[in-house]
Enzyme design. Structure first.
Site, short mmCIF file in Angstrom:
data_model
loop_
_atom_site.label_atom_id
_atom_site.label_comp_id
_atom_site.label_asym_id
_atom_site.label_seq_id
_atom_site.Cartn_x
_atom_site.Cartn_y
_atom_site.Cartn_z
CG HIS A 33 47.96 49.68 37.39
ND1 HIS A 33 47.83 50.89 36.77
CD2 HIS A 33 48.46 48.84 36.47
CE1 HIS A 33 48.22 50.77 35.50
NE2 HIS A 33 48.62 49.53 35.29
CB THR A 34 49.57 48.07 44.36
OG1 THR A 34 50.91 47.71 44.00
CG2 THR A 34 48.65 46.88 44.14
CG ASP A 35 53.28 52.11 41.51
OD1 ASP A 35 52.14 52.31 40.99
OD2 ASP A 35 54.34 52.19 40.87
N GLY A 122 60.62 49.48 25.56
CA GLY A 122 59.21 49.17 25.30
C GLY A 122 58.85 47.73 25.62
N GLY A 124 58.43 46.64 28.68
CA GLY A 124 57.82 46.56 30.01
C GLY A 124 58.85 46.30 31.09
CD GLU A 160 58.84 57.98 33.55
OE1 GLU A 160 60.00 57.53 33.63
OE2 GLU A 160 58.14 57.87 32.53
CG ASP A 172 58.51 51.44 36.75
OD1 ASP A 172 58.02 50.39 37.20
OD2 ASP A 172 57.96 52.13 35.88
CE1 TYR A 221 50.82 52.96 35.10
CE2 TYR A 221 50.67 55.34 35.39
CZ TYR A 221 51.06 54.10 35.85
OH TYR A 221 51.68 53.99 37.07
C1 GLA Z 1 54.16 51.09 35.21
C2 GLA Z 1 54.44 52.28 36.13
C3 GLA Z 1 54.57 51.81 37.59
C4 GLA Z 1 53.38 50.96 38.00
C5 GLA Z 1 53.11 49.87 36.96
C6 GLA Z 1 51.84 49.12 37.23
O1 GLA Z 1 55.26 50.25 35.16
O2 GLA Z 1 55.60 52.94 35.72
O3 GLA Z 1 54.72 52.92 38.44
O4 GLA Z 1 52.25 51.75 38.21
O5 GLA Z 1 53.02 50.41 35.65
O6 GLA Z 1 51.92 48.42 38.42
#
Ligand code: GLA
Length: 381
Positions: A33-35, A122, A124, A160, A172, A221
């Protein structure tokens, strides 16, 4: 995969596709969750992904098909509205199609489309970014345009965020677009700026997919996204990447307790990414592994996007021989754990962890020994 896809395309539409493109899934290596906070992150493209075959069609009709569902989703190019129910998967190719125009790129005015995947959905591993990137490259090859890779990646994220409706960051799509075998992708998300970093020899990735997802995962999220922006706002900056730990502590009184913890996770996680880069450059996999597990602990206690299932796997893996470290990978609230191991970590050991998990939770996680792979590309013609 290319042959099978082309054959299915021919069965469906009566002729061979003009273009086939492929894009990989990804592992989030470190940087949770840094992006979307303007921070940094390391990810790896893997050797599983999505293939997309397309061909031109008479103007006005966009026909979408996927190997995982029967039938064709036919959409009028003059009314490309969001799909619902079983046709929802088509929002990825449709979202990319609608996004082209905003980037000054041509939209194919008629389209025949088929997607196939060997990436578990799904899990991840970001099958959504993979389909977006493969789709974008296929459309661009069809219309004969060749924008920069940065543009292709941003286009995928735009689809997205704005069409599918998930407020994700650039991780991603960036990793799927810039991946390289035996490398990690480093992203400074503010630019964004993309680089590849060599993966030290002897490092192995294992993914354990719990298949257990929180029912409210999308909402959770979005809630984390909101909490981070609130924290940045409280601290007087646009993004949490602009905050040092000292500044966070100074401003703590201006934040709710929850938002303080969210911010602390992000600020410390960005520091862990920097330290992971240094440890990778030094070939110190044990040091990298410690950072991975520390990242998970922070997700568990501060960002609160872990689950008992993910924690169980991390605990079991982190204590196992030949494992450098383990952490949840991706958004969290369920999904998958990745472990970084040496070459000696075996399928038998992975099965032992899976069995212990099964004993506790009643079902076994899927186990994948992944290899790194190359980023998105046109594979035909
Ligand atoms: C998901 C989101 C990414 C990122 C991660 C957490 O994969 O699609 O953009 O925020 O969660 O790092």
């Amino acid at each position: 995969m290319i042959e099978i896809l082309s054959e299915r395309f021919a069965n469906l539409y009566g002729h061979a596709p003009s273009v086939v493109a492929r894009a990989p899934g990804r592992i989030e290596f470190i940087g949770n969750h840094t992006d979307y906070n303007g921070g940094t992150v390391l990810g790896a493209a893997i050797n599983l992904g999505v293939w997309v075959a397309v061909g031109p069609a008479p103007a006005g009709v966009l026909s979408f098909a996927t190997d995982s569902q029967r039938g064709i989703v036919a959409v009028s190019a003059s009314d490309p509205r969001k799909q619902t129910g079983a046709q929802r998967w088509a929002n990825y190719p449709l979202g990319v199609w609608t996004s082209l125009r905003g980037f000054g790129l041509k939209q194919p005015d008629g389209l025949e489309y088929l997607a196939a995947s060997n990436l578990p959905v799904g899990a991840g591993l970001s099958s959504s970014a993979a389909i977006e990137l493969a789709t974008a490259l296929a459309y661009l090859a069809l219309t004969g345009e060749n924008p920069s890779r940065e543009t292709v990646v941003t286009l995928g994220r735009h689809a997205e965020n704005n069409f599918v409706g998930v407020p994700c960051g650039i991780l991603d799509q960036g990793v799927s677009g810039f991946g390289r075998k035996n490398h990690l992708v480093f992203i400074d998300c503010r630019g964004p700026r993309f680089e590849t970093v060599p993966m030290p020899a002897g490092a192995h990735f294992w993914v354990f997919n719990t298949q257990a997802k929180h029912a409210l995962v999308d909402g959770l999220y979005a809630a984390r996204h909101r909490e981070c922006l609130e924290a940045a706002n409280g601290l007087g900056v646009a993004l949490l990447a602009d905050v040092t730990l000292a500044k966070l502590e100074q401003g703590r009184a201006r934040l709710t307790e929850v938002n303080y913890r969210r911010a602390k996770h992000v600020v410390e996680e960005i520091d862990r990414v920097a330290r992971a880069c240094a440890a990778l450059a030094a070939g110190d996999l044990a040091g990298v592994g410690r950072l991975l597990t520390a990242s998970h602990r922070s997700s568990q206690t501060q960002f609160e996007n872990s689950t008992p299932e993910l924690d169980f796997l991390v605990d079991a893996l982190a204590a196992a021989p030949h494992v450098f470290g383990a952490r949840l990978t991706g958004g969290g609230f369920g999904g998958a754990v990745m472990a970084l191991t040496d070459a000696e970590f075996s399928l038998a050991q992975a099965a032992q962890v899976a069995a212990a998990y099964g004993h506790r939770f009643g079902s076994r996680p899927d186990v994948l020994h992944c290899e790194t792979g190359d980023g998105a590309e046109v594979v035909r013609p």
